[in-house]
Design an enzyme around this catalytic site. Structure first.
Site, PDB file in Angstrom:
ATOM      1  N   THR B 153       0.822  -1.213   0.000  1.00 48.36           N
ATOM      2  CA  THR B 153       0.000   0.000   0.000  1.00 48.36           C
ATOM      3  C   THR B 153       0.861   1.271   0.000  1.00 48.36           C
ATOM      4  O   THR B 153       1.913   1.315   0.625  1.00 48.36           O
ATOM      5  CB  THR B 153      -0.884   0.006   1.256  1.00 48.36           C
ATOM      6  N   GLY B 192       2.672  -2.660   8.169  1.00 45.53           N
ATOM      7  CA  GLY B 192       2.861  -3.201   9.515  1.00 45.53           C
ATOM      8  C   GLY B 192       4.283  -3.692   9.719  1.00 45.53           C
ATOM      9  O   GLY B 192       4.892  -4.262   8.813  1.00 45.53           O
ATOM     10  N   GLU B 456      -7.332  -6.284   3.024  1.00 43.23           N
ATOM     11  CA  GLU B 456      -7.589  -7.491   2.220  1.00 43.23           C
ATOM     12  C   GLU B 456      -8.846  -7.318   1.375  1.00 43.23           C
ATOM     13  O   GLU B 456      -9.645  -8.225   1.215  1.00 43.23           O
ATOM     14  CB  GLU B 456      -7.731  -8.756   3.096  1.00 43.23           C
TER      15      GLU B 456
END
Lengths: 695, 695
Positions: B153, B192, B456
């Site tokens: 992303t 993350g 997702e």
């Protein structure tokens, strides 16, 4: 330790077109006169006051918001108290009136530990104290020598005030009361401003005289030393811990071990214990207390539009800046599409845009009704004091208006705060991934707002009050004892027309939309009445029906208020014809979108046909989205919420979304001050000593 | 400074009956065999593993949860990394397998900075790396010498992977790639484990060969020094700041200024650049990648039941302990009623209780389908390697199964995660005021779960995949090219019976409920097909219809899976007849409550009559609430969520709700370590020096 961006990073720009260009384009494509619309919504005075306060507050370092979402609770609370202090100093320095003080609080963007002192403590002393008690308590409280709170809710007792356990026993021998907490569940709990700030509390306790319970009454009790600020003997008090939001408020707990207070500490304007005889003197006018709650709820309705407007402003601007995917039917190499152009986004955001206008006008309507009622009550009480006497007709009309107002305020409080709270979460999700960042500004605001759905009457509990009132009204109408108000009117209309059927033209006639909502309320009322009075069903088994009925009725009230507002001469004279038409579109969107979501009830009540509902959904709503879309940014601009208040990278007026997200992450984020040791076999977590950080 | 409760406070108990007594009473009134049901839901192995891990984890001080909700982000992140380290040490020490490691992570109750290293980084290296790359990267990553993340992303690009801006240019002269971030919006974002922990990243970048874009591909890039953990030159990396939840994870940003990496750093199992010729070699089997996403989504479906179960467990137990008001129809002096007895509470909680079972069984069904498909694919690829060759029929069937599985996983991921996320908030509100306390355990869990609705595949975006698949299936059925799967079957059934009408007996026959849900899906599919193919409406104008269609279809799948599970021989042999009947009641409640909420679609599709819907709501659902109510506590007990994992005062197994709220507020709340100076004219905020606190 935080490395400022190197030059090659500073040179980077977002991929074009820039957010500022996209918002400029949005504003260019609409003729809505933002200034005129702002004035209609807020008044010129309000806008000037906001401007003036912003200039004063924004430069003060104590009001800096950049670390709000990174700090722990201890530090947030300390900083928030510092903000509260500074606000109070400024209030004195600049001689702010109540409106200015409230607005300044709004702008700084978080509740402070003074919150409940400045509202409920002062209000309760003022409204429920005698002149003697005003001298004794209110004067010092106004000077912030006494800092107080309003201690009603207990650990085991929320909604049900009659279930409170804290006791106040009258001691005739020395003319005192003994305040005591007999159980753990009697601990006061959730009390704002109590945890760390207050040195006094208005404690709601069951008054016992000679062992007889006279119900809950308010007592002023000192709880902390005025010098050391340590709890007094036999008082156990503290903060109740971290919460989903509202963490800058010190909600507290409080227990008493037989603490004696003098007779004068029972607030005695309405009911009291005669000092000499020890006799209980009944409240003069219970309806006045009733009135305060109605005022509090009406205020929640009025604020709900503005609460929602913050989320809608942020999401609308960001969805105009954010681009994602090409339109599937567009040419292969076309640019990515503004997210706001997707119907799936419009159908989530634009009805909320309509709802914020709807709630705002409804709140105004409520406040007007409340004022009318206050004036009428004052007039009738002054005539009765003059012994000219209000006739029984007048008194009955007054009582009926009050009952109507009470029910209306309960139902609308529930609908408005639920709409605003849930609407904010819809706005947050409409912002996609970045909605989850605290820098979106929506999440923190949502978390802080959520208690409104529970306090001042839980939104589900309240619906019973509305149902009870509607059942009572229906019984009166059936008995020919018509109250003559709007509720009676819609019930009568339904009875008169029921055989002929409804067949409202909801797709083409605005007045018929209002009538369809009224019809549904009336239908559900008489259904509920049949179950309760005819079939003798238990109250518990009907709670779900009552909730639906209350929601239906409240939606009717919003639709009706919104319709009246957009049809009013006031609005016509304030706005150009184009903007006025747009206001009608917002009304239609709110109403038809609601009608479509509640389709089953509208259909089964016979208010509309299935065909009409299908057309509303597939044609009318879609067309309204098209009509409103080009004006969306200007319609949120008109709410005039300053960037500083929004505190949102996504919702910036100038559209510099990505620049601001990046600036905050890289320059205002204390996490980046530390270098971690990431290897699991090394015990230490930090590679470097933590710097004397910005924290 | 925190004053421990004095003796008079320690002596206080909650008002009776005690929470422990009330829960004992709840458990006594039901015969549900909790142990058997637990084993059916989780397997015996799972329960033993949970028990074993709990014993290991709970005594370790590093896993203490008491300060989680009070700390700021810096300290939370540091502590979370310490937890991650300790878990990794224990994983090695006790030789945990993957399931044990995952379960241990679940139990400690928060994501750690190792989260994305242990999942996506390792998985991607393993699945997309060649054996050479496994040697080079995976081995060291498994030993936590390389700590990594998966960087896809970007600041300006979420859902649309094709819109990524990060570039990887092939340099034929020295056989390297240059990784570059051309704009600010190309900054990796939300990644993350990147913000503070990772020293490597798998970077998704647009591969350019000779200026030609070959689409996004994965590259392994070192980003921090292995010794100093400082960013490498021309890498700008950090944490993106505070979030609505997930604050123990260091989601990060990442920018590259023309960083060169060797040829071997492009993960090359599926597609690659020939080192010598510089030619691009196409992916062998794109459907394998497709498979991973399906697996991730199926897992979200499987977990959604358990996610919701945490909220429902807490709210159900607390609503059995909490008492508020007398029943309105009860005798005047009766005791306050358990909140769980109110229909308005039941109608909110018990359908969620049913939903958690429904989602759990549906998730299991999904995982079974996924495994079948994997086995089939492996079988067909091994036969084709054997050159015996899979026939075109087999291949087509495989592709069709995969397409069905893909669509199913998209739709169910959206429905399941939305249901779980929104369900948690309903649970929180059903707890009244105390639901807002972090000690309720629901709020923090809700905040941490919410990103699942966006990642997702955004839950709204995904519905387009489902609609596209259903439209395609409908076209195939109309053309007589029937895929032979369930989707084709329900579409065909609808076409065959459309003229005769449906008239399902949803109130008395379980199979007819499933048929009614299938009918609605089929009806909406052909409606959408008419709009798209017949009326040539734009894709954008149909997005709302597609979303409704996907929701309808996914609800059908849940209802069908739940029905199959409660009718299965496996369930029959595991449970006594009474509990089996109860499972059928849960199925009926889930289905009829959904049917009632979506009444308009069921009615307008002709699946049921208005009369049936009214009866479902007013009679059937109410009766089911009565049937299930006495078993509610045992039905949540069967989920066997340990108190330590729930981390909730309200949801304690022993019902000591008020004692625990009080203990935490008074003894574990760092705010109470400080004495404030509340007077606005004093500049200082603290009366005392902050103690060397527990923080």
């Amino acid at each position: 330790m935080p490395s400022p961006p190197p030059d090659w990073v500073k040179a980077l720009k977002p991929q074009g077109p820039q957010g500022s260009e996209l918002l400029a384009q949005e504003r260019a494509q609409s003729n809505v006169n933002v200034e005129k619309l702002s004035e209609l919504l807020h008044t010129k005075e309000y806008l000037e006051r906001q401007e003036k306060l912003l200039k004063l507050l924004q430069p003060e370092k104590v009001f800096d918001k950049s670390q709000n979402h990174s700090l722990g609770r201890v530090e947030r609370l300390q900083r928030s108290l510092a903000k509260g202090k500074r606000l109070q100093q400024m209030a004195v320095q600049y001689k702010w009136d109540a409106d200015e003080y409230l607005k300044a609080n709004d702008l700084i963007g978080e509740p402070t530990p003074y919150g409940l002192h400045a509202s409920m403590f002062l209000v309760t002393l003022r409204e429920q104290g005698t002149p003697e008690q005003h001298e004794l308590f209110l004067r010092r409280a106004e000077k912030y020598e006494y800092i107080g709170c309003y201690a009603q809710t207990e650990l085991g007792h929320g909604s049900n005030v009659r279930g409170l356990e804290t006791r106040a026993d009258w001691n005739p021998e020395d003319q005192t009361f003994t305040i005591n907490s007999p159980t753990l569940t009697s601990s006061k709990w959730w009390i704002g401003s109590l945890g760390r700030a207050a040195n006094h509390a208005v404690v709601m306790a069951q008054l016992y005289i000679g062992g007889k319970n006279m119900g809950p009454h308010p007592f002023v009790v000192q709880i902390r030393d005025l010098e050391t600020h340590q709890p007094l003997e036999n008082v156990y008090v503290g903060d109740i811990g971290p919460k989903f939001g509202y963490n800058t408020m010190d909600n507290g707990f409080l227990l008493f071990n037989n603490v004696k207070i003098p007779h004068v500490n029972m607030l005695a304007r309405f009911s009291r214990v005669d000092k000499e005889t020890g006799k209980y003197v009944r409240p003069a006018s219970p309806s006045l207390v009733y009135g305060t709650l109605t005022w509090v709820r009406s205020n929640i309705v009025l604020q709900a539009g503005g609460v929602l407007a913050r989320g809608v402003t942020i999401a609308t601007r960001y969805c105009a800046v954010r681009r994602q995917f090409q339109d599937r039917d567009a040419a292969a190499n076309s640019e990515e599409n503004q997210v706001l152009n997707y119907k799936m986004v419009q159908v989530r955001l634009l009805p909320l845009l309509a709802a914020m206008y709807a709630l705002h006008f409804t709140g105004r309507g409520m406040m007007r009704l409340y004022q009318e009622n206050q004036n009428r009550m004052k007039a009738s009480s002054s005539t009765s004091e003059d012994t000219r006497g209000a006739g029984p007709e007048e008194l009955r009309a007054g009582a009926e208006l009050l009952a109507d107002l009470h029910a209306t305020s309960c139902g609308l409080k529930a609908l408005a705060s639920t709409s605003a709270g849930e609407g904010l979460e819809i706005c947050r999700r409409a912002c996609g991934g970045h909605g989850y960042s605290s820098y979106s500004g929506i999440g923190p605001w949502y978390s802080d707002y959520l208690p409104t759905l529970t306090w001042e009457g839980d939104n589900y509990m309240l619906t019973q009050q509305v149902a009870r009132y509607l059942l009572k009204s229906a019984r009166a109408v059936l008995a020919g004892k018509d109250a003559g108000n709007d509720t009676a009117r819609i019930l009568r209309t339904y009875l008169d027309r029921r055989d002929k059927g409804a067949s409202f033209d909801v797709l083409d006639t605005d007045a018929d939309i209002v009538a369809a909502f009224a019809w549904r309320t009336a239908h559900l009322t008489f259904e509920a009445l049949k179950h309760r009075d005819g079939e003798k069903r238990s109250w518990n088994s009907l709670l779900v029906d009552f909730w639906r009925l209350s929601t239906a009725h409240s939606q009717y009230l919003v639709v009706k208020n919104f319709y009246e507002a957009v049809s009013s001469p006031e609005l016509s004279s304030a706005l150009d014809p184009e903007t006025k038409t747009l206001m009608h579109h917002l009304f239609q969107l709110y109403a038809l979108h609601t009608l479509e979501r509640e389709a089953a009830e509208f259909f089964s009540s016979g208010a509309v046909t299935v065909r009409q509902i299908t057309l509303a959904r597939t044609t009318a709503v879609m067309k309204l989205l098209d009509e409103i879309r080009p004006h969306a940014v200007r319609l949120v601009d008109a709410w005039a919420i300053p960037d500083w208040q929004l505190d949102s990278s996504l919702g910036r007026y100038d559209g510099k979304v990505y620049e601001d997200l990046f600036r905050r992450a890289s320059q205002e984020n204390p996490v980046n001050d530390f270098v971690f040791d990431p290897y699991p076999w090394n015990e230490a977590v930090l590679k470097n000593e933590p710097p004397k950080s910005k924290l």
